[in-house]
Design a protein around this motif. Structure first.
Motif, mmCIF file in Angstrom:
data_model
loop_
_atom_site.group_PDB
_atom_site.id
_atom_site.type_symbol
_atom_site.label_atom_id
_atom_site.label_comp_id
_atom_site.label_asym_id
_atom_site.label_seq_id
_atom_site.Cartn_x
_atom_site.Cartn_y
_atom_site.Cartn_z
ATOM 1 N N TYR A 125 8.927 -1.914 2.087
ATOM 2 C CA TYR A 125 9.636 -2.384 3.364
ATOM 3 C C TYR A 125 9.442 -1.117 4.007
ATOM 4 N N ALA A 126 8.494 -1.481 5.055
ATOM 5 C CA ALA A 126 7.908 -0.363 5.951
ATOM 6 C C ALA A 126 8.521 -0.462 7.150
ATOM 7 N N ALA A 127 8.832 0.681 8.298
ATOM 8 C CA ALA A 127 9.107 0.777 9.478
ATOM 9 C C ALA A 127 8.020 1.341 10.507
ATOM 10 N N GLN A 128 7.182 0.604 10.777
ATOM 11 C CA GLN A 128 6.278 1.009 11.848
ATOM 12 C C GLN A 128 6.314 0.259 13.190
ATOM 13 N N VAL A 129 5.995 1.034 14.085
ATOM 14 C CA VAL A 129 6.184 0.467 15.546
ATOM 15 C C VAL A 129 4.768 0.269 16.364
ATOM 16 N N ASP A 130 3.829 0.538 15.810
ATOM 17 C CA ASP A 130 2.623 0.510 16.465
ATOM 18 C C ASP A 130 1.439 0.392 15.533
ATOM 19 N N LEU A 131 0.249 -0.263 15.872
ATOM 20 C CA LEU A 131 -0.797 -0.687 14.976
ATOM 21 C C LEU A 131 -1.499 0.644 14.489
ATOM 22 N N ALA A 132 -1.530 1.646 15.034
ATOM 23 C CA ALA A 132 -2.430 2.754 14.824
ATOM 24 C C ALA A 132 -1.357 3.453 13.629
ATOM 25 N N GLY A 133 -0.181 3.428 13.815
ATOM 26 C CA GLY A 133 0.713 4.206 12.895
ATOM 27 C C GLY A 133 0.729 3.186 11.324
ATOM 28 N N ALA A 134 0.628 2.200 12.008
ATOM 29 C CA ALA A 134 0.841 1.239 10.749
ATOM 30 C C ALA A 134 -0.371 1.178 9.970
ATOM 31 N N LYS A 135 -1.597 1.336 10.512
ATOM 32 C CA LYS A 135 -2.723 1.411 9.614
ATOM 33 C C LYS A 135 -2.805 2.496 8.903
ATOM 34 N N ALA A 136 -2.496 3.949 9.381
ATOM 35 C CA ALA A 136 -2.468 5.256 8.993
ATOM 36 C C ALA A 136 -1.548 5.174 7.516
ATOM 37 N N TYR A 137 -0.346 4.712 7.929
ATOM 38 C CA TYR A 137 0.657 4.685 6.651
ATOM 39 C C TYR A 137 0.074 3.463 5.412
ATOM 40 N N TYR A 138 -0.432 2.334 5.970
ATOM 41 C CA TYR A 138 -0.922 1.562 5.052
ATOM 42 C C TYR A 138 -2.039 2.165 3.970
ATOM 43 N N ALA A 139 -2.955 3.017 4.775
ATOM 44 C CA ALA A 139 -4.228 3.261 4.103
ATOM 45 C C ALA A 139 -3.702 4.517 3.238
ATOM 46 N N GLY A 140 -2.806 5.402 3.820
ATOM 47 C CA GLY A 140 -2.338 6.550 2.983
ATOM 48 C C GLY A 140 -1.605 6.074 1.913
ATOM 49 N N LEU A 141 -0.705 5.217 1.826
ATOM 50 C CA LEU A 141 0.171 4.804 0.757
ATOM 51 C C LEU A 141 -0.867 4.004 -0.239
ATOM 52 N N LYS A 142 -1.863 3.101 0.236
ATOM 53 C CA LYS A 142 -2.619 2.465 -0.926
ATOM 54 C C LYS A 142 -3.529 3.487 -1.560
ATOM 55 N N ALA A 143 -4.049 4.679 -0.751
ATOM 56 C CA ALA A 143 -4.819 5.577 -1.593
ATOM 57 C C ALA A 143 -4.128 6.397 -2.601
ATOM 58 N N GLN A 166 7.028 7.828 -1.020
ATOM 59 C CA GLN A 166 5.817 7.150 -0.918
ATOM 60 C C GLN A 166 5.140 7.468 -2.549
ATOM 61 N N GLU A 167 5.439 8.415 -2.810
ATOM 62 C CA GLU A 167 4.969 8.750 -4.230
ATOM 63 C C GLU A 167 5.522 7.953 -5.261
ATOM 64 N N ILE A 168 6.793 7.371 -5.144
ATOM 65 C CA ILE A 168 7.659 6.551 -6.042
ATOM 66 C C ILE A 168 7.021 5.086 -5.887
ATOM 67 N N ALA A 169 6.709 4.762 -4.628
ATOM 68 C CA ALA A 169 6.172 3.446 -4.394
ATOM 69 C C ALA A 169 4.663 3.490 -4.962
ATOM 70 N N ALA A 170 3.709 4.545 -4.636
ATOM 71 C CA ALA A 170 2.555 4.379 -5.020
ATOM 72 C C ALA A 170 2.665 4.138 -6.657
ATOM 73 N N ALA A 171 3.459 4.885 -7.471
ATOM 74 C CA ALA A 171 3.611 5.137 -8.812
ATOM 75 C C ALA A 171 4.039 3.532 -9.456
#
Length: 451
Positions: free
Chosen positions: A241-259, A230-235
Motif C-alpha cells: 500500500y504505497a503513498a505516491q503523489v506523481d507519476l514519476a515518483g510512483a514509477k521510480a518507487y515501483y521499479a525500485g521495489l520490484k528490483a 521496502q526490504e520487508i516488502a520485497a522479501a
C-alpha cells in the motif's frame, strides 16, 4: 494484446479521508463506531467487485492538542478495533478480502499469527495482515514505554516478527488433520512442525494452535516507504500500500521495489503495488468540483494545521499564507518529505497545503468525470507505476458509491477491471499463486530429487 487489469481496494477507516468528512451533511457523525455503517461500505465495495477492504489502525489516539483546540474538532478518536470488525464483516460478505493493520511493535507474533489465521478460516480465505511498526509516542505511552522505539530497532524487530508469524502459519501442513474416527487418529504427527524460534527479539516455541488456513496463509501487506520497510516488502509481501503523489515518483518507487525482490528469489509479479488514490468524481467536471468545494469549505483551520503537525510540527507561528518549511524531526520521515517535496513543486502556502492535505490520504488526488479518473489510473498501470489502487474516499459511503457507480463501469468498458470475482479467496482474486506450506514444499523437493 490483452490489457492489464488492475486491482482495487477500499480503505474504510473513520468516516473517510477528508478532514471535514464528519461535517458533511450526509455523513452520520457517529459512523466510525457503528458496525452497520461499515457493513454498508463493505457491501458497496463487494458489489463493485473490489479485491479488498482495508483498515489502517493505531493503538491509541495519535494526536495531541496541537494547535490548542484542534483535538476536540477532529473525529479521529474513537473507533472499532479492526480485527473484531472484520470478523463481523466476514459473516456478512462472501468474496471481498478483509485486510487490517497490526503493529509489530505493540503485539507479540503468536497473537498476530493466531488472530489472522482465525480470520482467514472464519472468512473462507479472505484475510490479510498489513505489517506496520507504528510511529507515535501516544501508542508507546499505552504500552508501558515513555518513548517510541527508534527506526532501526523497530524495523529489526519487525523483520524478525514477520519471520516468526510466517513460521507459525506453517505449523500444520494442509492435510495434517486426518480426523480418522475409526483409528482414533486426529492428526498426522509427521505433518506437525514446532517452530522453536530463538532470536534477538523473540523466543517462540510453537506450534500455532490454529488450523491451516484456506489461503495457505493470510495475505501479507506492507505500507511503509522507509528503506527497511521496502526490504520487508520485497522479501515477504503480497501487496504494498504505497503513498505516491506523481507519476514519476510512483514509477521510480515501483521499479525500485520490484528490483529488490530478485535477491529474495521472488518474481516481480508476486507483489502487487497499490498506491492510495482519493477520487472526487461527478457526471461532469463541474459536479465533481462542487462536491470537492463543499468539503473544502467545511475544513476547520485548526484541524487543517493539526493535519500537518506530525510531519512539520506546530506551524501556527508561521504565516498561513507563507511557504511550507522543511520538516524537522518528523515522526515518519518518508511521508514528511514526500509532502514537503510536493509543496515545493507546487509552490503551496501553508493554508493551501493543509487544504490539499485535508482532502485525502496524502496520496494521489483525482477530481473530474469517470473518464478523467480512469485516464490517470490507466496511465499509471500502463507505465508501471502501479498494479492497482487503494481507494481512500473523501467520505463514506458516498465516495465509494460514486466510484462504483461511475468509475468502475468505465474501467470495465476499457477492459481494466473485472466484472465478476475469479475466486473465493483474496489470494485467488489478486492473481497470486497458491501458497504451499514450506514443509510440504521441502518434502516435494526431496521426493523429486530421489526420483
Amino acid at each position: 494484446m490483452r490489457k492489464t487489469q488492475m486491482k482495487l481496494g477500499l480503505s474504510m477507516r473513520y468516516l473517510g479521508y477528508h478532514d471535514a468528512a464528519w461535517r458533511h451533511p450526509e455523513v452520520p457523525p457517529g459512523g466510525a463506531t457503528d458496525f452497520k455503517y461499515f457493513l454498508n461500505s463493505a457491501r458497496i465495495a463487494e458489489r463493485g467487485k473490489f479485491d479488498m477492504v482495508f483498515f489502517a489502525d493505531g493503538i491509541g489516539i495519535r494526536a495531541d492538542d496541537n494547535p490548542p483546540g484542534s483535538l476536540a474538532r477532529s473525529n479521529r478518536n474513537a473507533e472499532l478495533e479492526p480485527l473484531t470488525l472484520l470478523s463481523a464483516l466476514a459473516a456478512s460478505t462472501s468474496h471481498i478480502g478483509l485486510v487490517s493493520t497490526a503493529s509489530t511493535t505493540y503485539n507479540e507474533p503468536f497473537h498476530i499469527a493466531r488472530k489472522f489465521a482465525s480470520l482467514d478460516n472464519i472468512s473462507g480465505g479472505r484475510a490479510g495482515w498489513n505489517i506496520v511498526t507504528s510511529w507515535s509516542e501516544q501508542e508507546a505511552w499505552n504500552f508501558s514505554r515513555d518513548a517510541h522505539l527508534d527506526y532501526d530497532t523497530r524495523y529489526d524487530r519487525a523483520k524478525e516478527f514477520v519471520d516468526v508469524v510466517t513460521g507459525l502459519w506453517d505449523s500444520w501442513e494442509a492435510d495434517a488433520f486426518v480426523h480418522d474416527k475409526a483409528s482414533g487418529q486426529f492428526y498426522d504427527p509427521a505433518k506437525l512442525h514446532v517452530l522453536n524460534h530463538r532470536g534477538k527479539h523473540f523466543s517462540v516455541r510453537g506450534p500455532l494452535n490454529a488450523p491451516p488456513t484456506p489461503q495457505g496463509r493470510p495475505i501479507l501487506v506492507q505500507a511503509g516507504a522507509a528503506e527497511q520497510g521496502q526490504e520487508i516488502a520485497a522479501a515477504n509481501a503480497d501487496v504494498v500500500y504505497a503513498a505516491q503523489v506523481d507519476l514519476a515518483g510512483a514509477k521510480a518507487y515501483y521499479a525500485g521495489l520490484k528490483a529488490r525482490m530478485a535477491k529474495y528469489g521472488r518474481a516481480p509479479d508476486l507483489l502487487k503495488v497499490m498506491p492510495a488514490v482519493t477520487t472526487i468524481v461527478g457526471r461532469t467536471r463541474a459536479e465533481a468540483q462542487a462536491k470537492f468545494d463543499q468539503l473544502q469549505e467545511l475544513i476547520d483551520p485548526l484541524v487543517g494545521l493539526a493535519s500537518l503537525f506530525n510531519a512539520f510540527g506546530d506551524l501556527s507561528g508561521h504565516p498561513l499564507d507563507g511557504p511550507v518549511p522543511e520538516p524537522v524531526n518528523a515522526k515518519v520521515r518518508s511521508i514528511a518529505y514526500n509532502m514537503w517535496n510536493l509543496a515545493q513543486r507546487e509552490n503551496l502556502t501553508i493554508r493551501q497545503f493543509y487544504q490539499k492535505k485535508s482532502a485525502g490520504s496524502g496520496g494521489l488526488l483525482l477530481k473530474g468525470t469517470a473518464e478523467d479518473v480512469a485516464d490517470v489510473m490507466e496511465q499509471w498501470i500502463d507505465e508501471e507505476a502501479a498494479d492497482g489502487f487503494n481507494l481512500t474516499p473523501t467520505h463514506l459511503p458516498h465516495g465509494a458509491e460514486d466510484f462504483v457507480e461511475l468509475v468502475v463501469p468505465e474501467l470495465r468498458r476499457r477492459g481494466r477491471f473485472r466484472s465478476e470475482y475469479e475466486s473465493t479467496t483474496l489470494r485467488g482474486n489478486l492473481g497470486l499463486p497458491e501458497y504451499v506450506n514450506r514443509h510440504t514444499a521441502g518434502r516435494q523437493r526431496t521426493a523429486l530429487a530421489s526420483d
